[in-house]
Design a protein around this motif. Structure first.
Motif, mmCIF file in Angstrom:
data_model
loop_
_atom_site.group_PDB
_atom_site.id
_atom_site.type_symbol
_atom_site.label_atom_id
_atom_site.label_comp_id
_atom_site.label_asym_id
_atom_site.label_seq_id
_atom_site.Cartn_x
_atom_site.Cartn_y
_atom_site.Cartn_z
ATOM 1 N N VAL A 99 7.586 -42.928 65.570
ATOM 2 C CA VAL A 99 7.712 -43.726 66.797
ATOM 3 C C VAL A 99 7.366 -42.847 67.991
ATOM 4 C CG1 VAL A 99 9.419 -45.356 65.900
ATOM 5 C CG2 VAL A 99 10.191 -43.176 66.835
ATOM 6 N N LEU A 100 6.849 -43.457 69.033
ATOM 7 C CA LEU A 100 6.405 -42.648 70.166
ATOM 8 C C LEU A 100 7.561 -41.999 70.919
ATOM 9 C CD1 LEU A 100 3.338 -44.612 71.586
ATOM 10 C CD2 LEU A 100 3.361 -42.465 70.284
ATOM 11 N N SER A 101 8.774 -42.531 70.762
ATOM 12 C CA SER A 101 9.914 -41.861 71.424
ATOM 13 C C SER A 101 10.182 -40.489 70.796
ATOM 14 C CB SER A 101 11.171 -42.726 71.361
ATOM 15 O OG SER A 101 11.505 -42.988 70.017
ATOM 16 N N GLU A 102 9.601 -40.214 69.633
ATOM 17 C CA GLU A 102 9.756 -38.901 68.984
ATOM 18 C C GLU A 102 8.546 -37.994 69.225
ATOM 19 O OE1 GLU A 102 12.340 -37.692 67.274
ATOM 20 O OE2 GLU A 102 13.554 -39.515 67.350
ATOM 21 N N VAL A 103 7.534 -38.500 69.926
ATOM 22 C CA VAL A 103 6.271 -37.758 70.064
ATOM 23 C C VAL A 103 6.103 -37.302 71.515
ATOM 24 C CG1 VAL A 103 3.755 -37.928 69.834
ATOM 25 C CG2 VAL A 103 5.237 -39.070 68.179
ATOM 26 N N PRO A 104 5.822 -36.010 71.741
ATOM 27 C CA PRO A 104 5.635 -35.528 73.116
ATOM 28 C C PRO A 104 4.392 -36.126 73.786
ATOM 29 C CG PRO A 104 6.059 -33.694 71.611
ATOM 30 C CD PRO A 104 5.808 -34.907 70.764
ATOM 31 N N ASP A 105 4.344 -36.002 75.092
ATOM 32 C CA ASP A 105 3.155 -36.417 75.843
ATOM 33 C C ASP A 105 1.990 -35.488 75.528
ATOM 34 O OD1 ASP A 105 4.382 -38.527 77.104
ATOM 35 O OD2 ASP A 105 5.035 -37.328 78.815
ATOM 36 N N ALA A 106 0.792 -35.958 75.725
ATOM 37 C CA ALA A 106 -0.418 -35.150 75.527
ATOM 38 C C ALA A 106 -1.564 -35.906 76.178
ATOM 39 C CB ALA A 106 -0.703 -34.941 74.043
ATOM 40 N N GLU A 107 -2.725 -35.257 76.196
ATOM 41 C CA GLU A 107 -3.903 -35.963 76.717
ATOM 42 C C GLU A 107 -4.360 -37.031 75.716
ATOM 43 O OE1 GLU A 107 -6.652 -33.268 78.699
ATOM 44 O OE2 GLU A 107 -8.242 -34.319 77.604
ATOM 45 N N THR A 108 -4.364 -36.641 74.428
ATOM 46 C CA THR A 108 -4.898 -37.552 73.404
ATOM 47 C C THR A 108 -3.890 -37.768 72.284
ATOM 48 O OG1 THR A 108 -7.138 -36.763 73.851
ATOM 49 C CG2 THR A 108 -6.801 -37.932 71.793
ATOM 50 N N LEU A 109 -3.699 -39.031 71.946
ATOM 51 C CA LEU A 109 -2.867 -39.409 70.807
ATOM 52 C C LEU A 109 -3.786 -39.791 69.655
ATOM 53 C CD1 LEU A 109 -0.023 -40.190 69.638
ATOM 54 C CD2 LEU A 109 -0.482 -42.502 70.499
ATOM 55 N N TRP A 110 -3.643 -39.082 68.521
ATOM 56 C CA TRP A 110 -4.424 -39.392 67.317
ATOM 57 C C TRP A 110 -3.526 -40.112 66.325
ATOM 58 C CZ3 TRP A 110 -9.587 -37.619 66.520
ATOM 59 C CH2 TRP A 110 -10.074 -36.763 67.509
ATOM 60 N N LEU A 111 -3.963 -41.269 65.858
ATOM 61 C CA LEU A 111 -3.219 -42.040 64.861
ATOM 62 C C LEU A 111 -4.077 -42.081 63.607
ATOM 63 C CD1 LEU A 111 -2.306 -45.038 67.246
ATOM 64 C CD2 LEU A 111 -0.907 -43.010 66.760
ATOM 65 N N ALA A 197 -16.370 -35.210 66.424
ATOM 66 C CA ALA A 197 -17.690 -35.672 66.892
ATOM 67 C C ALA A 197 -17.730 -37.200 66.918
ATOM 68 C CB ALA A 197 -18.794 -35.115 65.989
ATOM 69 N N ALA A 198 -17.185 -37.828 65.884
ATOM 70 C CA ALA A 198 -17.200 -39.304 65.833
ATOM 71 C C ALA A 198 -16.311 -39.900 66.921
ATOM 72 C CB ALA A 198 -16.752 -39.775 64.447
ATOM 73 N N ALA A 199 -15.187 -39.243 67.197
ATOM 74 C CA ALA A 199 -14.263 -39.773 68.206
ATOM 75 C C ALA A 199 -14.736 -39.461 69.619
ATOM 76 C CB ALA A 199 -12.864 -39.195 67.980
ATOM 77 N N GLY A 200 -15.501 -38.386 69.768
ATOM 78 C CA GLY A 200 -15.924 -37.967 71.109
ATOM 79 C C GLY A 200 -14.789 -37.355 71.906
ATOM 80 N N VAL A 201 -13.781 -36.855 71.213
ATOM 81 C CA VAL A 201 -12.609 -36.247 71.846
ATOM 82 C C VAL A 201 -12.265 -34.992 71.058
ATOM 83 C CG1 VAL A 201 -10.206 -36.604 72.541
ATOM 84 C CG2 VAL A 201 -11.723 -38.564 72.390
ATOM 85 N N GLN A 202 -11.791 -33.966 71.757
ATOM 86 C CA GLN A 202 -11.436 -32.727 71.058
ATOM 87 C C GLN A 202 -10.046 -32.816 70.416
ATOM 88 O OE1 GLN A 202 -12.018 -29.678 74.022
ATOM 89 N NE2 GLN A 202 -14.097 -29.336 73.264
ATOM 90 N N LEU A 203 -9.943 -32.200 69.256
ATOM 91 C CA LEU A 203 -8.683 -32.182 68.510
ATOM 92 C C LEU A 203 -8.111 -30.770 68.609
ATOM 93 C CD1 LEU A 203 -6.692 -33.499 66.515
ATOM 94 C CD2 LEU A 203 -8.372 -33.202 64.718
ATOM 95 N N ARG A 204 -7.321 -30.559 69.663
ATOM 96 C CA ARG A 204 -6.809 -29.216 69.960
ATOM 97 C C ARG A 204 -5.305 -29.269 70.161
ATOM 98 N NH1 ARG A 204 -11.038 -26.781 73.893
ATOM 99 N NH2 ARG A 204 -12.728 -26.400 72.413
ATOM 100 N N PRO A 205 -4.591 -28.183 69.800
ATOM 101 C CA PRO A 205 -3.131 -28.199 69.962
ATOM 102 C C PRO A 205 -2.697 -28.384 71.415
ATOM 103 C CG PRO A 205 -3.886 -26.072 69.060
ATOM 104 C CD PRO A 205 -5.073 -26.973 69.134
ATOM 105 N N GLU A 206 -3.451 -27.858 72.379
ATOM 106 C CA GLU A 206 -3.049 -27.953 73.793
ATOM 107 C C GLU A 206 -3.121 -29.387 74.309
ATOM 108 O OE1 GLU A 206 -4.997 -25.375 72.053
ATOM 109 O OE2 GLU A 206 -6.539 -25.978 73.499
ATOM 110 N N SER A 207 -3.972 -30.206 73.691
ATOM 111 C CA SER A 207 -4.228 -31.521 74.292
ATOM 112 C C SER A 207 -3.937 -32.699 73.364
ATOM 113 C CB SER A 207 -5.699 -31.595 74.722
ATOM 114 O OG SER A 207 -6.535 -31.387 73.611
ATOM 115 N N SER A 208 -3.447 -32.426 72.144
ATOM 116 C CA SER A 208 -3.357 -33.520 71.166
ATOM 117 C C SER A 208 -1.976 -33.648 70.538
ATOM 118 C CB SER A 208 -4.356 -33.275 70.019
ATOM 119 O OG SER A 208 -5.657 -33.110 70.512
ATOM 120 N N GLN A 209 -1.600 -34.881 70.270
ATOM 121 C CA GLN A 209 -0.492 -35.189 69.373
ATOM 122 C C GLN A 209 -1.069 -36.049 68.248
ATOM 123 O OE1 GLN A 209 2.865 -34.447 69.110
ATOM 124 N NE2 GLN A 209 2.507 -32.890 70.689
ATOM 125 N N VAL A 210 -0.651 -35.752 67.019
ATOM 126 C CA VAL A 210 -1.222 -36.438 65.851
ATOM 127 C C VAL A 210 -0.110 -37.104 65.063
ATOM 128 C CG1 VAL A 210 -2.644 -36.182 63.785
ATOM 129 C CG2 VAL A 210 -2.985 -34.626 65.718
#
Ligand SMILES: Cc1cc2nc3c(=O)[nH]c(=O)nc-3n(C[C@H](O)[C@H](O)[C@H](O)COP(=O)(O)OP(=O)(O)OC[C@H]3O[C@@H](n4cnc5c(N)ncnc54)[C@H](O)[C@@H]3O)c2cc1C
Ligand SMILES: NC(=O)c1ccc[n+]([C@@H]2O[C@H](COP(=O)([O-])OP(=O)(O)OC[C@H]3O[C@@H](n4cnc5c(N)ncnc54)[C@H](OP(=O)(O)O)[C@@H]3O)[C@@H](O)[C@H]2O)c1
Length: 248
Positions: A99-111, A197-210
């Protein structure tokens, strides 16, 4: 001991021979998008129950569940045979930590999901929360065959509402060639950069929650591929980037 309430099947949509979605009318059940409830039927005098994730967002008039027939399984083939008007039991205590109440904020959310692991992400995507908290939302869905990439109309509607720039969709089809979908599996595509590349978004620890959901082998392998990129499981006491739910 679970307490039960009786619901009524309103519709059983068959997507393929193996895939179905049940719409159920029942008393309102408070839950957070991403959680699950137990569905049950009485089989030879015994109540057989299994967890199912809500597809619908909280407060929707009907509950919806997305399932696959595991031919030798005790419950799923019976759920798939239900028709409008049939009774179904639901536990009264929705739960779960995907659930998102357990997930920190980030630039990009990957599901990221395999098979029916898509279900809790549909519920989350139908709420405002991901769109208020994340600039980009990437939905990844992997299936064996193209016909199993279901709920496209709902996803198209979400994309129209939220904007294609913010909502990126990447699909994988692993057992046939399918135009518009990546081949192979999610973990390999994390490793070699095809997913980014397919998403057009970087998958990095500084900017992502997965968030990961579905086949436990995918959770393990994707977790390893994400660890190789410097990500780790998110825990309340030791914050990280990965939140998972295994379906078996
Ligand atoms: C937290 C949670 C949420 C879940 N949400 C869903 C959901 O939304 N939709 C859904 O279809 N299932 C979901 N499941 C799985 C579900 O609870 C059942 O296991 C599944 O419906 C099969 O039930 P069964 O009694 O027929 O067989 P089981 O005896 O429960 O399972 C037999 C075997 O089938 C395989 N299997 C089980 N579930 C799946 C699946 N979903 N996809 C592919 N293979 C599977 C596994 O190899 C498992 O060992 C969830 C499980 C958990 C733990
Ligand atoms: N899907 C069907 O057509 C169908 C039909 C009848 C019955 N069933 C039953 O449903 C169950 C399977 O359902 P499913 O196809 O939804 O689920 P699944 O087996 O989990 O496959 C879904 C996707 O996950 C991928 N995957 C598997 N292991 C992975 C890993 N370690 N890392 C990354 N990705 C991985 C699969 O790729 P791979 O293809 O490479 O494994 C596939 O693309 C079985 O019990 C089967 O008996 C399914």
């Amino acid at each position: 001991m679970s307490k039960w309430l009786e619901g009524r099947v309103i519709e059983n949509r068959r997507w393929t021979e193996a895939l179905f979605s049940l719409r159920v009318q029942a008393q309102p059940l408070p839950f957070e998008a991403g959680q699950f409830v137990k569905l049950a039927l009485d089989v030879d005098g015994e109540r057989v129950a299994r967890p199912f994730s809500f597809v619908n967002p909280p407060q929707a008039p009907l509950l919806e569940f997305y399932g696959v027939v595991v031919p030798e399984g005790p419950l799923s083939p019976r759920l798939a045979r239900l028709s409008a008007g049939d009774a179904i039991y639901l536990s009264t205590n929705p739960s779960g930590f995907l659930v998102l109440s357990e997930v920190p904020d980030a630039e990009t959310l990957w599901l990221m999901s395999t098979g029916t692991g898509l279900a809790p992400f549909l519920s989350i995507l139908c709420t405002d929360t991901p769109w208020l908290r994340y600039r980009n939302v990437v939905l990844v869905h992997a299936a064996r065959f193209a016909k199993e990439l279901v709920y496209r109309e709902l996803l198209d509607a979400i994309e129209r509402k939220r904007g294609g720039e913010r909502f990126r969709r990447v699909s994988f089809v692993s057992r046939e060639a399918a135009p518009g979908s990546l081949s192979g599996r999610i973990p390999a595509a994390i490793g070699d950069g095809r997913l980014e590349a397919a998403a057009g978004v970087q998958l990095r620890p500084e900017s992502s929650q997965v968030m990961l959901c579905g086949n436990p082998d995918m959770l393990r392998d994707a977790g390893a591929a994400l660890a190789a990129r410097g990500m780790k499981k998110h825990r309340r006491r030791t914050p990280g980037q990965i939140t998972v739910e295994s379906f078996w």
